[in-house]
Structures are given as structure tokens and as C-alpha cells.
Design a protein around this motif. Structure first.
Motif, mmCIF file in Angstrom:
data_model
loop_
_atom_site.group_PDB
_atom_site.id
_atom_site.type_symbol
_atom_site.label_atom_id
_atom_site.label_comp_id
_atom_site.label_asym_id
_atom_site.label_seq_id
_atom_site.Cartn_x
_atom_site.Cartn_y
_atom_site.Cartn_z
ATOM 1 N N LEU A 99 0.818 -1.211 0.000
ATOM 2 C CA LEU A 99 0.000 0.000 0.000
ATOM 3 C C LEU A 99 0.855 1.265 0.000
ATOM 4 O O LEU A 99 0.597 2.204 -0.753
ATOM 5 C CB LEU A 99 -0.944 0.005 1.203
ATOM 6 N N VAL A 100 1.890 1.282 0.820
ATOM 7 C CA VAL A 100 2.772 2.456 0.883
ATOM 8 C C VAL A 100 3.487 2.656 -0.454
ATOM 9 O O VAL A 100 3.610 3.785 -0.935
ATOM 10 C CB VAL A 100 3.771 2.321 2.053
ATOM 11 N N GLY A 105 3.606 9.810 -3.231
ATOM 12 C CA GLY A 105 3.314 11.198 -3.545
ATOM 13 C C GLY A 105 2.278 11.802 -2.625
ATOM 14 O O GLY A 105 1.389 11.112 -2.124
ATOM 15 N N PRO A 106 2.379 13.098 -2.396
ATOM 16 C CA PRO A 106 1.467 13.776 -1.461
ATOM 17 C C PRO A 106 0.041 13.901 -1.981
ATOM 18 O O PRO A 106 -0.873 14.197 -1.217
ATOM 19 C CB PRO A 106 2.110 15.153 -1.289
ATOM 20 N N ALA A 136 3.985 5.860 5.492
ATOM 21 C CA ALA A 136 3.415 6.564 4.332
ATOM 22 C C ALA A 136 3.854 8.025 4.294
ATOM 23 O O ALA A 136 3.999 8.670 5.328
ATOM 24 C CB ALA A 136 1.898 6.473 4.356
ATOM 25 N N GLU A 137 4.026 8.517 3.081
ATOM 26 C CA GLU A 137 4.363 9.925 2.863
ATOM 27 C C GLU A 137 3.107 10.750 2.582
ATOM 28 O O GLU A 137 3.203 11.927 2.258
ATOM 29 C CB GLU A 137 5.322 10.039 1.682
ATOM 30 N N ARG A 157 -6.902 10.238 11.085
ATOM 31 C CA ARG A 157 -6.103 10.811 9.998
ATOM 32 C C ARG A 157 -4.679 10.953 10.478
ATOM 33 O O ARG A 157 -4.440 11.306 11.627
ATOM 34 C CB ARG A 157 -6.599 12.200 9.602
ATOM 35 N N HIS A 158 -3.768 10.710 9.599
ATOM 36 C CA HIS A 158 -2.363 10.949 9.889
ATOM 37 C C HIS A 158 -1.805 11.690 8.680
ATOM 38 O O HIS A 158 -1.920 11.227 7.551
ATOM 39 C CB HIS A 158 -1.602 9.638 10.071
ATOM 40 N N ILE A 159 -1.244 12.827 8.923
ATOM 41 C CA ILE A 159 -0.622 13.578 7.839
ATOM 42 C C ILE A 159 0.855 13.694 8.159
ATOM 43 O O ILE A 159 1.239 14.251 9.177
ATOM 44 C CB ILE A 159 -1.261 14.972 7.672
ATOM 45 N N ALA A 160 1.670 13.085 7.299
ATOM 46 C CA ALA A 160 3.118 13.072 7.516
ATOM 47 C C ALA A 160 3.705 14.439 7.270
ATOM 48 O O ALA A 160 3.246 15.223 6.508
ATOM 49 C CB ALA A 160 3.773 12.046 6.624
#
Length: 160
Positions: A99-100, A105-106, A136-137, A157-160
Motif C-alpha cells: 500500500l505504501v 506522492g502527497p 506513508a508519505e 487521519r495521519h498527515i506526515a
């Protein structure tokens, strides 16, 4: 580049909730939906010695994975589909890493179910959601398995 929502497909009730949540996210973002089923042949991990790429049974396992992916998409969306463009991928590898790697890409988003196992299950099978959150990026949306009963709701939610 058109954004994409990458969702892990497992064929479980929690996986169906993740598919529905991913389709809703793709509609909101006007994005493509990429449904990804990670698979491995019995007795052989990626790079493992149990079943290498020259095995005569490997194509059968690949076909089985593709059939399971089609069945999960049919069960989730039926003939009408999810209302967004869908790309289905059956990829040999471990679910989190697949999956990663697919969601580079963002502009991407990963959607995964959180599973329903207890402590023993977590020890025997690594968490795909945790792997994605750590590596994940792009944003990762997690869908708890209990949403199957009450409708898909994005839990985190997780935002890198």
C-alpha cells in the motif's frame, strides 16, 4: 497528476467498510480509486525460499488473488460501481509495504481497515494500519471494523 485514493482490499467485513470509505473519499477529491490486494503464495514470502518466481504454481496464486479482488469489488459496489474510476491491483508482497509503495506522492491518500483482532491476533499478524501510519508519505485514513454495522466512518487521519 490526478490524485488517487489507495485502499487495501482484504475480503473481510472491515475491508468492505474500508472500500466504501475510500470510494466516498475518492468522490470528494474527484480522484481515482485504486483497490489493492496484497498476496503471497503459501509457504513463500517475497524473497523467501518456499516458492520462487519460477514455481509452476505461482501463476495460479496470482490468478486466485485477482479473482478475490474482483469478488471483493463486486460485493462492495455491485454492477453500478463506486461512482469513480477504479483500478484494481493484485500485488505480491506484504500488505502495508504494498500500500505504501502504491501510494507514492502527497496527492495520494491511503485507506485501511483497522481489523478486529484481540491481543493474540495483533501478535500473530502485524497491523497494516500501523505500518501505513508509520511509513506513508501521504495521509492515511483508518476505518475501524465496527463501522460495518453502523456504516463506514473515517476514524483517524495521519498527515506526515
Amino acid at each position: 497528476m490526478l490524485s488517487r485514493v489507495v485502499v487495501g482490499v482484504s475480503g473481510t467485513p472491515g475491508g468492505l467498510a474500508a472500500l466504501h470509505a475510500a470510494a466516498a473519499e475518492a468522490r470528494v477529491r474527484a480522484a481515482e480509486l485504486w483497490a489493492v490486494l496484497a498476496w503471497d503464495a503459501p509457504g513463500g514470502g517475497v524473497g523467501g525460499r518456499g516458492l520462487d518466481s519460477l514455481s509452476p504454481t505461482l501463476p495460479l496464486h496470482r490468478e486466485d488473488a485477482a479473482a478475490r479482488l474482483r469478488d471483493a469489488l463486486d460485493l462492495a459496489f455491485g454492477i453500478g460501481g463506486p461512482g469513480v474510476p477504479v483500478t484494481g491491483l493484485a500485488v505480491r508482497g506484504t500488505p502495508g509495504a504494498v500500500l505504501v509503495d502504491t501510494a507514492r506522492g502527497p496527492e495520494c491518500v491511503i485507506v485501511v481497515g483497522t481489523g478486529s483482532g484481540g491481543a493474540l491476533s495483533r501478535r500473530l499478524r502485524p497491523s497494516v494500519a500501523r505500518y501505513c501510519l508509520a511509513h506513508a508519505e501521504c495521509p492515511v485514513l483508518t476505518v475501524p471494523s465496527w463501522t460495518v454495522r453502523s456504516g463506514p466512518v473515517v476514524a483517524g487521519r495521519h498527515i506526515a
